[in-house]
Structure formats: C-alpha cells, structure tokens
Design an enzyme around this catalytic site. Sequence first.
Site, PDB file in Angstrom:
ATOM      1  N   ASP A 116      -1.985   6.652  -3.975  1.00 45.79           N
ATOM      2  CA  ASP A 116      -0.890   5.906  -3.332  1.00 45.79           C
ATOM      3  C   ASP A 116      -0.487   4.736  -4.246  1.00 45.79           C
ATOM      4  O   ASP A 116      -1.098   4.535  -5.304  1.00 45.79           O
ATOM      5  CB  ASP A 116      -1.281   5.491  -1.899  1.00 45.79           C
ATOM      6  CG  ASP A 116      -2.213   4.302  -1.846  1.00 45.79           C
ATOM      7  OD1 ASP A 116      -3.021   4.149  -2.785  1.00 45.79           O
ATOM      8  OD2 ASP A 116      -2.154   3.528  -0.876  1.00 45.79           O
ATOM      9  N   ASP A 144      -0.925   1.591  -4.482  1.00 43.84           N
ATOM     10  CA  ASP A 144      -1.917   0.609  -4.943  1.00 43.84           C
ATOM     11  C   ASP A 144      -3.267   1.259  -5.214  1.00 43.84           C
ATOM     12  O   ASP A 144      -4.283   0.584  -5.382  1.00 43.84           O
ATOM     13  CB  ASP A 144      -2.036  -0.580  -3.981  1.00 43.84           C
ATOM     14  CG  ASP A 144      -2.639  -0.215  -2.640  1.00 43.84           C
ATOM     15  OD1 ASP A 144      -2.423   0.930  -2.188  1.00 43.84           O
ATOM     16  OD2 ASP A 144      -3.328  -1.061  -2.041  1.00 43.84           O
ATOM     17  N   ASP A 185      -5.680   2.933  -3.778  1.00 41.34           N
ATOM     18  CA  ASP A 185      -6.958   2.931  -3.052  1.00 41.34           C
ATOM     19  C   ASP A 185      -7.170   4.247  -2.318  1.00 41.34           C
ATOM     20  O   ASP A 185      -8.265   4.542  -1.874  1.00 41.34           O
ATOM     21  CB  ASP A 185      -7.086   1.723  -2.100  1.00 41.34           C
ATOM     22  CG  ASP A 185      -5.909   1.569  -1.154  1.00 41.34           C
ATOM     23  OD1 ASP A 185      -4.950   2.361  -1.245  1.00 41.34           O
ATOM     24  OD2 ASP A 185      -5.955   0.657  -0.311  1.00 41.34           O
ATOM     25  N   SER A 203       0.820  -1.209   0.000  1.00 39.15           N
ATOM     26  CA  SER A 203       0.000   0.000   0.000  1.00 39.15           C
ATOM     27  C   SER A 203       0.859   1.267   0.000  1.00 39.15           C
ATOM     28  O   SER A 203       1.671   1.436  -0.884  1.00 39.15           O
ATOM     29  CB  SER A 203      -0.967  -0.047   1.187  1.00 39.15           C
ATOM     30  OG  SER A 203      -2.036   0.818   0.961  1.00 39.15           O
TER      31      SER A 203
HETATM   32 MG    MG Z   1      -3.121   1.807  -0.431  1.00 41.34          MG
END
Ligand code: MG
Length: 448
Positions: A241, A243, A245, A97
């Site tokens: 960010d 990934d 999300d 993440s």
């Molecule tokens: Mg993330």
Amino acid sequence: MSKLMVSVSGVRGIVGEGLTPEVVTNFAQAFGTYAKGGKVVVGRDSRVSGEMFKSAVFTGLMAVGCDILDIGVCPTPTTQLAVETLAANGGLMITASHNPIMWNGLKLIGPDGLFLDAEQGQEVISIAERKSFTFAAWDKIGIAVGYSKAIEEHLEAILDLEYIDLDKIKGRRFKVVLDCVCGAGSNMVPHLLNKLGCEVIPLNCEPTGLFPRNPEPLPENLTELCEAVKNENADIGIAVDPDSDRLALVSEKGEPLGEEKTLALAVKFMLSKKTGSVVINASTSRVTEDIAESGGSTVIRTKVGEIHVAKKMREIGAVIGGEGNGGVILPDIHLGRDAPVGIALVLQQLAEFTGTVSELNDTLPNYVITKEKVELHDLEPKAALEKIQEAYSNDKLDFTDGVKIVRDKSWVHIRASNTEPIIRVIAEAPRKEESQQLCAEVKDCIAN
Ligand code: MG
C-alpha cells in the site's frame, strides 16, 4: 464521507477540505508539546500533498521547540524503526495509508517506535483541541536536519535477520513483478528485492504519489499486477500500500492470494524457526489461528488496530503477530506492521519450500473471508452494534472489539472503522457462499 477523521491513531482527511495546513500544524504543535521537545523523526509517503504538509508539520514542531530528523519519502515502518534507532522522542508519519489519492494525514509514533495508544493519542488530541501548546521562545525554536540513511538501515536490519539466508534466496533468482502503486515503497522495496537477487519487473514503482488505481492492495485493485505476473511468467507478484505497511501476494498463476494469506504464510514460516505465541486481531482469519495451533503455539486475539496487537506482542513476548490485512509484525526488527519484512520472510519461505507460490498456498487451510463496509448515514455506530447484539443474542458473542458472532467453523465481526465513518462487517466460513450469506444477513440487520 466525513472530510476529517481524528482518532487516537492520528488524523486523516481530504486535502483542502477537512485536512488543511492549519489542522496539520496544530496537530504537529500538539504532538511536539506532548513529546516535550527533543528530536522528532518525520517521514512521509509519496502523496502529492506530502511536501506541503511536511512544511506544516515542520512549522508546528519547530514552533514548540522540537528538532526534526527529516528522513524523507519512506515507508511507515521505516519511520517507526528510525524513531527507535535514532533514540528520538517520537515520530510523525505524513500518510493516509491505503486511502485514495485525495487523502492525507498523520500517524503518531511514540519514543518506543509504536503508535500512540488510546490514552496517549487522546492526550495529543486534547492539547490540539485546547490549543495549549508550549511555544518556544525565539532562541529555543527547533531546527530541521536531513537524515538520509533510514531506508538503508531498515534494509540492513531485514537482511541481518538470522533466518534470512541470502544465498539461498539469491539461488532461486525469483522473477518478481512488484507494484508499489507509486507510493513510498517505491523508494525501498525494489532495493530489497535487488539485494535478494530477484529479477524485478517494476510496476508503478515511481514515487510520484499519482496512484494509478485504488491504492488499497485488495484483489479487485490488483488486476494489472495479476496480468503482468502471467504475461511475464513471473514466480510471484507483490503489492504494497502507499506507506508500505500492508503486503499482498499474487501467485505465479496471476491469482491474488488475498491479504489474509500474507500473515498466515509469515506465521507459518516463523513458527518453523522459533517457538512462541502469536498475536492477531479479532478480524484476522482462522487460517493463521489453525496454523499456529497445529504448530503447538498459543494464539491471542486483540482489538483491531496495530497498536493493540503490538502492545500485546510486547507484553507476552510473541514471536510474530499482525493483522489479516497484510500487516506482518516481526518483533525481531520492531513492533510495527512492515511489508518489506513480510516480503523477506515469504521469499525465504518460498526458497526453502522449493515449490511454487500456489503450491505453498495450497499448504494452508481454506477459509473464505468476505469483507463489507456499511455506510452509516444517520445511524450512530453504537446503535448499529446494539441492533446486532440484540438480533444475535442466541449466538456466542465476543466483545473484544465491537461485536463478534462466533460459531463452530465461522464467525462475523462487526465494528466501527477507526479511520472512516463506516461499519466494517467481516465474515469467515469454510465456503464463500456461507461467508457472503453471513455478511448479507448482518448488513440487512443494520439497515432495517
Ligand atoms: Mg498503510
């Protein structure tokens, strides 16, 4: 800092130290055993270590008889959505993440596209710890096939939303500076903006995994984006960010709105289209609560962590929800934090509003959140929380998640991090000095 963090939401560690191929293979074997074979979707962010861990994940899943649908480098929400649309038994997302470049990890996704909850996650951890894997015989080993349409299908789902008016957004021809921090968003977000008729100025939009800065989309990490928005006379700056999300916005003046405003704006927009409840976590800003309540909507707060918010949303049929760290969850698509969804909602909102991003931001109530981290060293998180509980026993305390001190116009939330060996202290008040003061008091209390 600990080199391997195992929690019910997955595993995260520093590559080559706590996080080794062996650890990852074990987790994949445990997950595949838990999923009882069948199809498992595997996605990954763009981290340099991703390809290596992909091999480890594949080995683990195949060994316990899972067939793999490899959707490649893509956002976490894309993997979650693909699990649902491809009717898989689960999904693994190889990502750490927002953690820095030397980290990687796994996020565990159930057949409903939601992250595993505490009980389910614990089951996977137990299987991994006991090494009670159900290995397949030679003729039952899984196979891996590539599936290249996951991102395209995610994009289509967003553009098909009834309240996204493509012509209206295209009509504004927004000039957008986009910073994907060389993460997985690079493979999707530029396409989304192109389809929305934006003029895109890409910044760090090569999915090399070589993050040029701290990848968490906090204002202090977005200085390059802010400068570029000003220099290019852009309408808006967008950061995601690694990934993808979490979503952060920058105004046309080159000023970061702060991640809390992302969710506040998305909630404001959705409540102009639909009526219903809103679910947020215990640390999310009052801004979102004020907006929802002024629109006659009920707000429910849960523990911090996407799964808690998502499950409550499903239970009560919420119209929107999310987390104040820029995580917008729109159940019309799926129950996961989704930055591309957030982008579409905000651009539609901006198109309807007709003014600038800072004017839109000015329509929101003003609170200031101060977020601090306290390194624990020898102190256990539980002991730290007990100290707080005792010191603030005369205040109104809420124990939904850790300890939250709730006052008239302000609050301080103190909880152990799920992903790092630290205590998070988050305070909110109408003025910056007050929220900083509240944080400082609590930090002092933990330290002494
Ligand atoms: Mg993330």
